[in-house]
Motif scaffolding. Structure first.
Motif, PDB file in Angstrom:
ATOM      1  N   ASN A 106       1.167  -1.422   0.009  1.00 37.62           N
ATOM      2  CA  ASN A 106      -0.102  -0.256   0.041  1.00 37.62           C
ATOM      3  C   ASN A 106       0.933   1.330  -0.288  1.00 37.62           C
ATOM      4  O   ASN A 106       0.622   2.367  -0.766  1.00 37.62           O
ATOM      5  N   SER A 131       0.912   3.741  -3.111  1.00 39.13           N
ATOM      6  CA  SER A 131       0.179   5.012  -2.721  1.00 39.13           C
ATOM      7  C   SER A 131       1.196   6.141  -3.250  1.00 39.13           C
ATOM      8  O   SER A 131       0.763   7.198  -3.506  1.00 39.13           O
ATOM      9  N   ALA A 160      -1.393   8.427  -4.210  1.00 38.56           N
ATOM     10  CA  ALA A 160      -3.218   8.395  -3.735  1.00 38.56           C
ATOM     11  C   ALA A 160      -2.655   8.089  -2.164  1.00 38.56           C
ATOM     12  O   ALA A 160      -2.138   8.087  -1.831  1.00 38.56           O
ATOM     13  N   PRO A 161      -3.987   8.580  -1.453  1.00 37.26           N
ATOM     14  CA  PRO A 161      -4.083   8.467   0.215  1.00 37.26           C
ATOM     15  C   PRO A 161      -3.469   6.898   0.782  1.00 37.26           C
ATOM     16  O   PRO A 161      -4.324   6.525  -0.059  1.00 37.26           O
ATOM     17  N   MET A 162      -2.405   7.448   1.496  1.00 42.26           N
ATOM     18  CA  MET A 162      -2.555   5.888   1.596  1.00 42.26           C
ATOM     19  C   MET A 162      -3.074   5.238   2.424  1.00 42.26           C
ATOM     20  O   MET A 162      -3.584   3.855   2.897  1.00 42.26           O
ATOM     21  N   CYS A 163      -4.390   6.332   3.373  1.00 48.07           N
ATOM     22  CA  CYS A 163      -5.348   5.879   4.617  1.00 48.07           C
ATOM     23  C   CYS A 163      -6.341   6.324   4.321  1.00 48.07           C
ATOM     24  O   CYS A 163      -5.665   7.857   3.739  1.00 48.07           O
ATOM     25  N   GLN A 164      -7.794   6.758   4.542  1.00 42.00           N
ATOM     26  CA  GLN A 164      -8.629   7.479   4.140  1.00 42.00           C
ATOM     27  C   GLN A 164      -8.598   8.325   4.665  1.00 42.00           C
ATOM     28  O   GLN A 164      -9.175   9.203   4.923  1.00 42.00           O
ATOM     29  N   THR A 166      -7.348  11.271   6.559  1.00 46.47           N
ATOM     30  CA  THR A 166      -6.600  11.663   6.227  1.00 46.47           C
ATOM     31  C   THR A 166      -5.948  12.892   7.276  1.00 46.47           C
ATOM     32  O   THR A 166      -5.256  13.451   7.016  1.00 46.47           O
ATOM     33  N   LEU A 219      -8.331  14.661  -0.876  1.00 45.80           N
ATOM     34  CA  LEU A 219      -7.662  14.089   0.581  1.00 45.80           C
ATOM     35  C   LEU A 219      -9.206  14.123   2.104  1.00 45.80           C
ATOM     36  O   LEU A 219     -10.122  15.134   0.364  1.00 45.80           O
ATOM     37  N   ARG A 220      -9.841  13.289   2.285  1.00 46.75           N
ATOM     38  CA  ARG A 220     -10.911  13.572   2.849  1.00 46.75           C
ATOM     39  C   ARG A 220     -10.811  15.001   4.220  1.00 46.75           C
ATOM     40  O   ARG A 220     -10.200  15.331   4.787  1.00 46.75           O
TER      41      ARG A 220
END
Lengths: 289, 186
Positions: free
Chosen positions: A62, A66, A71-75, A77, A114-115
């Motif tokens: 991952n 990412s 891409a964000p590694m984790c949702q 952020t 990003l979230r």
């Protein structure tokens, strides 16, 4: 007066700060720092449990994906924590530092896809602010004419597992160790282990928690400058990794990647200890302007 | 890795019974995202007898709030969030016929008891492997609570979404068994 720390007065437009914060927010979300990645890769080799190893292999994949795909590694952020060390000979022009940082966060979270995870009121309405602002900003005045910005987007899965205890001085070193181990034990599989354990000891209630957070901004795995605290970091890491929690809490040998301790002088009557945990996606970026 | 059990949603009672803690599964079909705020609204609606926006009978809820999709993407990064925060709501959802939950981290005793009573399975996905997980999502659509942004309920169509059975409907719990196995006592 100490002339050696004096520098020439310098001006810096706050627009530069907005630009830097924006860039660092996106970079932090998508590009895990090499220091953390190195520890995760070492953990793959150390881990013996089937699901622990499986998790770590997925995590490494991952990290690569990412980074390559931006891409964000984790949702999650995170909520953005900013440590700003402002040189006292630096004059910021064109607006306020706080506004400039928040504008950087706003732009970074929008343009980086990003979230947005910040709610306006913590209790009453919990309405999403829609742009991930405000950031949590700590400023410190330091000698010099530069500004150093450290950006830590902090996920709440691990943040929720933080702990603080005002220990009595009589509880001593054993009391400190027991409390830290207890905090990691209680967190279990919740904070997305393997974690980085930030510890703040001393000062006041608030100072210890700030130190614990600041400890997470340290280059991952870099030991404390004081050999005694370095030994304590090593001992705690070993003890934590005996807990068996393992990656994701599935059981295993690697529960923590590193323990970072920060300390501050304290009052004769107290010994505050704070623990701030970071998930394996220990995102931190910095820049000096 | 060992044998991976393929699962197609919705889940049947038999399917749930056949899963054991430590099984590796790959899930295909429809699953629904819901996290803190959506669970609060859902359980409030249940209490006041309102109709739910989704019929959860036989369904799986995925505790997740994705990042926004970039142009051309189905979804952004979409990993699991900490399930423990949904513990207060989960028994109510299981009483609605919910058969599966996907998240990360341990569950409360009450949730495990309710899982045993209602024949429900809890799957763990890898927290923080969100970019990788997004590859399994083929369709995504907000079906309720759009105003919650990342916390809206999304209907996802997934293909071979890899998970681990963390707690089965008999109450076998990987979080306890695994930790017990690797705990070192001096």
């Amino acid at each position: 007066m100490n002339h050696s720390t004096e520098t020439c007065m310098r001006e810096l437009s706050v627009d530069k700060i907005t630009e830097a914060v924006k860039r660092l927010c996106i970079e932090a979300a998508c590009d895990l720092p090499e220091d953390v990645e190195k520890l995760i890769r070492e953990a793959v080799d150390k881990e013996e449990s089937k699901f622990g190893k499986y998790s770590l292999e997925k995590i490494v994949k991952n990290v690569e994906l990412s980074r390559n795909e931006n891409a964000p590694m984790c949702q999650d952020t995170g909520i953005v924590v900013v440590f700003a060390e402002v040189g006292q000979d630096l004059r910021l022009v064109g607006g306020s530092l706080t506004d400039a940082i928040n504008e950087g966060v706003r732009q970074g979270y929008e343009e980086g896809y990003l979230r947005k995870s910040v709610v306006e009121d913590p209790v009453l309405n919990r309405k999403n602010t829609g742009d991930n602002t405000p950031a949590v900003i700590y400023t410190e005045l330091v000698p010099g004419n530069e500004i150093k910005l450290q950006i830590l987007p902090k996920g709440a899965g691990s943040e929720n597992m933080g702990a603080l205890k005002m220990l009595k001085p009589a509880e001593g070193l054993e009391g400190v160790k027991n409390f830290i181990i207890q905090a990691v034990t209680q967190a279990g599989g919740n904070p997305c282990p393997p974690v980085i354990v930030g510890v703040g000891i001393g000062g006041t209630m608030d100072k210890s928690t700030l130190l614990a957070k600041k400890a997470l901004a340290r280059h991952a795995g870099e030991p404390h400058a004081n050999p005694e605290y370095q030994a304590l970091e090593e001992e705690l890491l070993e003890e934590i990794n005996k807990l068996g929690i393992g990656p994701q809490g599935f059981g295993g040998k690697v529960t923590a990647l590193a323990v970072h301790i920060e300390t501050y002088p304290t009052h004769i009557a107290t010994m505050p200890v704070a623990v701030c945990l970071n998930c394996h996606a220990a995102r931190h970026k910095e820049v000096t302007l | 890795m060992s044998h991976v059990k393929k699962i197609v949603t919705p889940l049947t009672e038999e399917q749930v019974k056949g899963l054991q803690a430590g099984d590796q599964v790959s899930i295909s079909g429809v699953i629904y995202t819901a996290r803190d705020a959506a669970h609060k609204l859902l359980t409030e609606a249940i209490q006041t007898g309102e109709e739910l926006p989704v019929d959860f009978k036989g369904q799986i809820i995925y505790y997740a709030g994705p990042t926004p999709a970039k142009p051309g993407q189905v979804i952004g990064s979409c990993g699991p969030t900490t399930s423990g925060r949904m513990d207060a709501y989960s028994p109510t959802m299981m009483a609605q016929g919910l058969k599966g939950m996907i998240g990360k981290g341990p569950r409360s005793k009450e949730v495990v008891e309710s899982m045993k009573e209602n024949n429900v399975v809890y799957f763990a996905a890898i927290g923080g492997a969100a970019a990788l997980i997004a590859d399994s999502v083929k369709e995504a659509e907000v079906v309720a609570f759009d105003e919650l942004g990342p916390e809206a309920i999304r209907r996802l169509v997934v293909e071979d979404y890899p998970c681990i059975v963390a707690i089965d409907a008999q109450g076998n719990n990987l979080y306890e068994l695994g930790v017990e196995q690797y705990k070192v006592t001096d």
